[in-house]
Each structure stands twice: as structure tokens, then as C-alpha cells.
Design a protein around this motif. Structure first.
Motif, short mmCIF file in Angstrom:
data_model
loop_
_atom_site.label_atom_id
_atom_site.label_comp_id
_atom_site.label_asym_id
_atom_site.label_seq_id
_atom_site.Cartn_x
_atom_site.Cartn_y
_atom_site.Cartn_z
N UNK A 172 -2.67 30.87 -84.39
CA UNK A 172 -3.58 31.75 -85.11
C UNK A 172 -4.93 31.05 -85.20
N UNK A 173 -5.96 31.76 -84.76
CA UNK A 173 -7.29 31.17 -84.65
C UNK A 173 -8.29 32.01 -85.44
N UNK A 174 -9.16 31.34 -86.18
CA UNK A 174 -10.31 32.00 -86.81
C UNK A 174 -11.55 31.54 -86.08
N UNK A 175 -12.35 32.49 -85.63
CA UNK A 175 -13.59 32.19 -84.91
C UNK A 175 -14.75 32.59 -85.82
N UNK A 176 -15.50 31.62 -86.30
CA UNK A 176 -16.59 31.90 -87.23
C UNK A 176 -17.87 32.09 -86.42
N UNK A 177 -18.34 33.34 -86.37
CA UNK A 177 -19.51 33.69 -85.57
C UNK A 177 -19.12 34.57 -84.41
N UNK A 178 -19.80 35.70 -84.27
CA UNK A 178 -19.51 36.62 -83.15
C UNK A 178 -20.73 36.77 -82.25
N UNK A 179 -21.46 35.67 -82.10
CA UNK A 179 -22.54 35.64 -81.12
C UNK A 179 -21.97 35.44 -79.74
N UNK A 216 -14.19 35.85 -94.55
CA UNK A 216 -13.83 34.55 -93.98
C UNK A 216 -12.55 33.98 -94.58
N UNK A 217 -12.39 34.08 -95.88
CA UNK A 217 -11.29 33.37 -96.56
C UNK A 217 -9.91 33.72 -96.02
N UNK A 218 -9.53 35.00 -95.90
CA UNK A 218 -8.19 35.30 -95.39
C UNK A 218 -7.98 34.82 -93.96
N UNK A 219 -9.01 34.92 -93.13
CA UNK A 219 -8.88 34.50 -91.74
C UNK A 219 -8.64 33.00 -91.65
N UNK A 220 -9.37 32.22 -92.46
CA UNK A 220 -9.23 30.77 -92.43
C UNK A 220 -7.90 30.34 -93.04
N UNK A 221 -7.49 30.98 -94.11
CA UNK A 221 -6.24 30.60 -94.78
C UNK A 221 -5.04 30.74 -93.86
N UNK A 222 -5.06 31.72 -92.96
CA UNK A 222 -3.93 31.96 -92.06
C UNK A 222 -4.02 31.17 -90.75
N UNK A 223 -5.11 30.46 -90.52
CA UNK A 223 -5.37 29.90 -89.19
C UNK A 223 -4.78 28.52 -88.99
N UNK A 224 -4.33 28.26 -87.76
CA UNK A 224 -3.98 26.90 -87.34
C UNK A 224 -5.23 26.14 -86.93
N UNK A 225 -6.21 26.87 -86.40
CA UNK A 225 -7.47 26.25 -85.98
C UNK A 225 -8.61 27.19 -86.33
N UNK A 285 -17.87 27.04 -96.65
CA UNK A 285 -17.03 28.22 -96.88
C UNK A 285 -15.62 28.01 -96.37
N UNK A 286 -15.50 27.37 -95.23
CA UNK A 286 -14.17 27.07 -94.68
C UNK A 286 -13.39 26.18 -95.63
N UNK A 287 -14.05 25.17 -96.16
CA UNK A 287 -13.38 24.22 -97.06
C UNK A 287 -12.71 24.93 -98.23
N UNK A 288 -13.40 25.90 -98.79
CA UNK A 288 -12.86 26.60 -99.96
C UNK A 288 -11.66 27.46 -99.62
N UNK A 289 -11.51 27.82 -98.34
CA UNK A 289 -10.46 28.76 -97.95
C UNK A 289 -9.25 28.10 -97.29
N UNK A 290 -9.32 26.79 -97.03
CA UNK A 290 -8.24 26.12 -96.29
C UNK A 290 -6.93 26.13 -97.06
N UNK A 291 -5.84 26.37 -96.30
CA UNK A 291 -4.50 26.31 -96.88
C UNK A 291 -3.59 25.64 -95.86
N UNK A 292 -3.04 24.48 -96.18
CA UNK A 292 -2.18 23.78 -95.25
C UNK A 292 -2.99 23.08 -94.17
N UNK A 293 -2.26 22.41 -93.25
CA UNK A 293 -2.94 21.64 -92.21
C UNK A 293 -3.71 22.56 -91.27
N UNK A 294 -4.97 22.23 -91.03
CA UNK A 294 -5.85 23.04 -90.19
C UNK A 294 -6.75 22.14 -89.37
#
Length: 439
Positions: free
Chosen positions: A2-9, A70-79, A106-115
Motif C-alpha cells: 500500500x503506497x501513499x503518493x503525496x503530490x499529483x504533479x 492525507x492522514x488516512x492514506x498515510x496511516x494505511x501505507x507501507x511506503x 503532515x506525514x509525521x502526524x499521520x504515521x501508524x506502524x512501521x513506514x
């Protein structure tokens, strides 16, 4: 994965779509609600061949989604990949890391588990260290590895470059981080893509060094083109002759009006600033920047020279505005200083580009835009080829001559053969080849 990509440029959207096509589940995040809404409607905000179909297929397969949250996407992500812009900072040329550091917090606040948090954006050496510091400052309990994974995508060929890369650079000394990124890129093992593991700072420097070297090759052949014109040589044959040496190679030896785009100018400037910050002078890279800037302005004078030395009151038709074909990107496009120079000399400018005119209007609002290249050249005193779109290679030369007020063509991309232009009665000049005299 599961990947979160921050930025859609450009980088984020292409990378996210390709990762999804590998079979990973990718959530692309962007603060621009309008852009996310457009992506939900299937509208692609950039022009890149094949990207619309790739996005549509993976959205349909439920492997690719878009959100402003951002938060839900990051919380669920492996990377989590940071793929936000790093433009040149106004005034000093340093890379502006505002968006990178904002994303890190923003990522820091949303992290859950190893990422694994990965900088995909082009960033100066040491940025990963600061990203890591910011994450741990905002979230001391975060179980995170910060890695660097620079992109090497060419606009117009980005999907192929992603799926058939020359190399994949992964910058981390942490074994857990290496494993996660190795798993993400495992689908490319069938293509035998070299996966190169380095320290994080080394990976950050590889990106800048690669772009600076390619910019140097372009600038070198452009200077050889100037010499070729003076001594009566053909720069295309010179380029082929040196490019057949496998120590040199044939790529990026095409003479023209200078390099532009979103990477080379920005990254070479940033590399010079990085070096200066560490008391190192990169004289070659500094010279490359100076020569390239001067060359773009010189191209307008080349047009004036073949037009009798005076452009006041004359109409010049410009074919091609984007910095290269198969993109709508106008960032640092050579057309901008060329057109500006023509206007400064008193010319009226009409222009055509197959896909870039909407973006060009923002940079060059004072010129006339035409929907057809023949309409563009109609009644013009000279035609200038600035971008080598394939459509321009096959234009009817007889019709071009009939439409032009004067049969003057300045080919800054060498897309036509001088003998063909001579046979049709054009006064023709190109780059690094002897000009044809006017009849």
C-alpha cells in the motif's frame, strides 16, 4: 504493498499510476481540491502520452485512487512517497523545499506502524536528514525509515522510462527500508532493471549530477554547432562521429536553441548553490548555465540576421513553444526568451504548438496564437522552428512557401534537409550547418 503518493504533479501522477499498474494499491494525495475533482472525472492535468489510459485502467481496477485527505492514506501505507514540487527559490536559485518539509510534518502526524517515507522529489543533499529530523520532532514515537528514490523520467516518454528504467536508485542504509523498496520495485526484475542501493546522501547527489552532466552534453554540442557554422562543418555529422564512441554515446548531442524544462535549468542552478554552500566551485556547471542562457537570447538575433537584420514591423511565425515535443510543459522553454527577443526587436509574432498553447498563453500573452501551422505562417516574413514536433517534419514545403510572404525559414532543430529547402527555393538557416544564401 500500500503506497501513499503525496503530490499529483508530473512525478507523482506518473509514478503513482505506474506503481498501481505493478499491482500495488496507490492513493495519490493533493491539497488542490480542483485537481483531485478533475482526476475523479478522468481529466489528466498534464499532457503525457499514454497516461490517461494508464490512470483510467488502474482506477477501474480499484488499485489507484485520489484524495485530498492525507492522514488516512498515510496511516494505511507501507511506503509514503513525497513527490511535491521543488522549484528554484526566487532570488538565489536554491531549491525551495517548503512543500517537502510541509509534507514531512503532515506525514509525521499521520504515521501508524512501521513506514518507509521516500523523497521522490529532486532535493539537495541532506534533505533526507532534515525530513527525518522533522518527522521525529513532530512524532517522537514514529517507527520510520526515510529513504531517497530519485526519479529519472523524460517528459514525453515517462511511462516507458518508469517501466524500463536504466537504473533504480534507492538511498537508505536501513535493511527494512531496502526490503520495502525492493518489494515495491520487484515487478521490474523481469526487465532486469538494475536496483542500486546507496547511502541516502549519495542518492540525492546522483540525481543532480546526472542532470548536470546531460545539460553539459547539450551545451557542449551547441558550442560545437557555433564553431561548425564558422568553419563550414556539419554539426549533425560531428555529433554522429563522436557519438559512435561508446565512451561518449549519441544521446543529448542534438544541437538546438538550448535546454529548458522543469529539470535541467532548475537542477543545475541548485547543484551550483549546493556546491557553494560547501565551499566548492563547479566551474563547468556554472559555465553550462551561462552559455545556455546566452544561447537562447542569441537565437532571436539569428532570426533577425536571416531576415535582413531588421525585424521592426515584420511578422515572424513560430512553430513549437513547449521545451520539447510530447509535453505541454512551458517551464524554462527556449521559446520564451526567443519570442521575447523577437518582440523586443519590433516583430509581430504568431505561434502554433500542438498541445502547449494553453500553457504558453500564461507566459507569452502578447502574441497571436493559431490553431493550424499553415494559418500561423500565412503572410509571415519568416518561419522559425523552435520545438521539433513530428507534425512539423511532414509539412508540405510547397504550401509553406506559398503561404509565407517571404520564403525564409530558420530551423533551430535541424528537422529539414538543406538540399530539400534549397530545391524549394527557401532562404534557410539551421543550427551548426552552413546557411543557404537568399535567392
Amino acid at each position: 504493498m500500500r503506497i501513499a503518493m503525496i503530490g499529483t504533479g508530473y512525478v507523482g501522477l506518473v509514478s503513482g499510476a505506474c506503481f498501481a499498474d505493478f499491482g500495488h494499491h496507490v492513493t495519490c494525495v493533493d491539497k488542490d481540491a480542483g485537481k483531485i475533482a478533475a482526476l475523479h472525472r478522468g481529466e489528466i492535468p498534464i499532457f503525457e502520452p499514454g497516461l490517461d489510459a494508464l490512470v483510467a485502467n488502474n482506477v477501474k481496477a480499484k488499485r489507484l485512487e485520489f484524495t485530498t485527505e492525507l492522514a488516512p492514506a498515510v496511516a494505511d501505507a507501507d511506503a509514503v512517497f513525497i513527490a511535491v514540487g521543488t522549484p528554484s527559490r526566487r532570488g538565489d536559485g536554491h531549491a525551495d523545499l517548503t512543500y517537502v518539509y510541509g509534507a514531512a510534518r503532515e506525514i509525521a502526524a499521520a504515521l501508524k506502524g512501521f513506514t518507509v517515507v521516500v523523497t521522490k522529489s529532486t532535493v539537495p543533499v541532506g534533505t533526507g536528514d532534515e525530513v527525518e529530523r522533522l518527522i521525529h520532532e513532530a512524532n517522537p514515537q514514529a517507527d520510520v525509515v526515510v529513504a531517497s528514490n530519485p526519479e529519472f523520467l523524460r517528459e514525453g516518454a515517462a511511462i516507458r522510462d518508469f517501466k524500463f528504467p536504466d537504473r533504480i536508485v534507492v538511498g537508505t542504509s536501513d535493511e527494512r527500508g531496502r526490503k520495502v523498496l525492493g518489494d515495491i520495485y520487484r515487478p521490474l526484475s523481469l526487465n532486469q532493471a538494475p536496483l542500486m542501493y546507496t547511502a541516502r546522501r549519495t542518492a540525492e547527489l546522483i540525481k543532480y549530477a546526472a542532470n548536470a552532466f546531460l545539460a553539459t552534453k547539450i551545451t557542449f554540442i551547441n558550442e560545437i554547432a557555433d564553431l561548425s557554422e564558422k568553419v563550414g562543418a556539419d554539426v549533425q555529422e560531428v555529433a554522429r562521429g563522436i557519438g559512435l564512441d561508446n565512451r561518449i554515446g549519441s544521446k543529448f548531442l542534438h544541437a538546438g536553441p538550448g535546454f529548458g524544462g522543469s529539470c535541467f535549468p532548475k537542477d543545475t542552478r541548485a547543484l551550483v548553490k549546493i556546491a557553494q554552500d560547501h565551499d566548492v566551485q563547479l566551474r563547468i556547471v556554472e559555465a553550462v548555465l551561462g552559455v545556455n542562457d546566452n544561447r537562447k537570447r542569441a537565437m532571436a538575433r539569428k532570426v533577425a540576421s536571416l531576415s535582413g537584420g531588421n525585424l521592426r514591423g515584420k511578422t515572424v511565425a513560430v512553430l513549437g513553444l513547449t521545451f520539447k515535443p510530447d509535453t505541454d510543459d512551458m517551464r524554462e522553454a527556449p521559446s520564451i526568451p526567443i519570442v521575447t527577443g523577437l518582440l523586443d526587436m519590433g516583430a509581430r509574432v504568431r505561434a502554433h504548438d500542438p498541445v502547449g498553447m494553453e500553457q504558453a498563453r500564461k507566459e507569452l500573452p502578447e502574441i497571436e496564437y493559431c490553431d493550424d501551422p499553415y494559418d500561423c505562417v500565412r503572410g509571415a516574413d519568416a518561419m522559425v522552428v523552435v520545438t521539433e514536433w513530428v507534425q512539423y517534419r511532414t509539412l508540405d514545403l510547397e504550401r509553406l512557401k506559398a503561404e509565407l510572404k517571404q520564403p525564409v525559414v530558420i530551423d533551430l532543430r535541424n528537422i529539414y534537409r538543406p538540399e530539400d529547402m534549397a530545391a524549394h527555393g527557401f532562404a534557410y538557416d539551421s543550427v551548426g550547418r552552413a546557411p543557404l544564401p537568399r535567392a
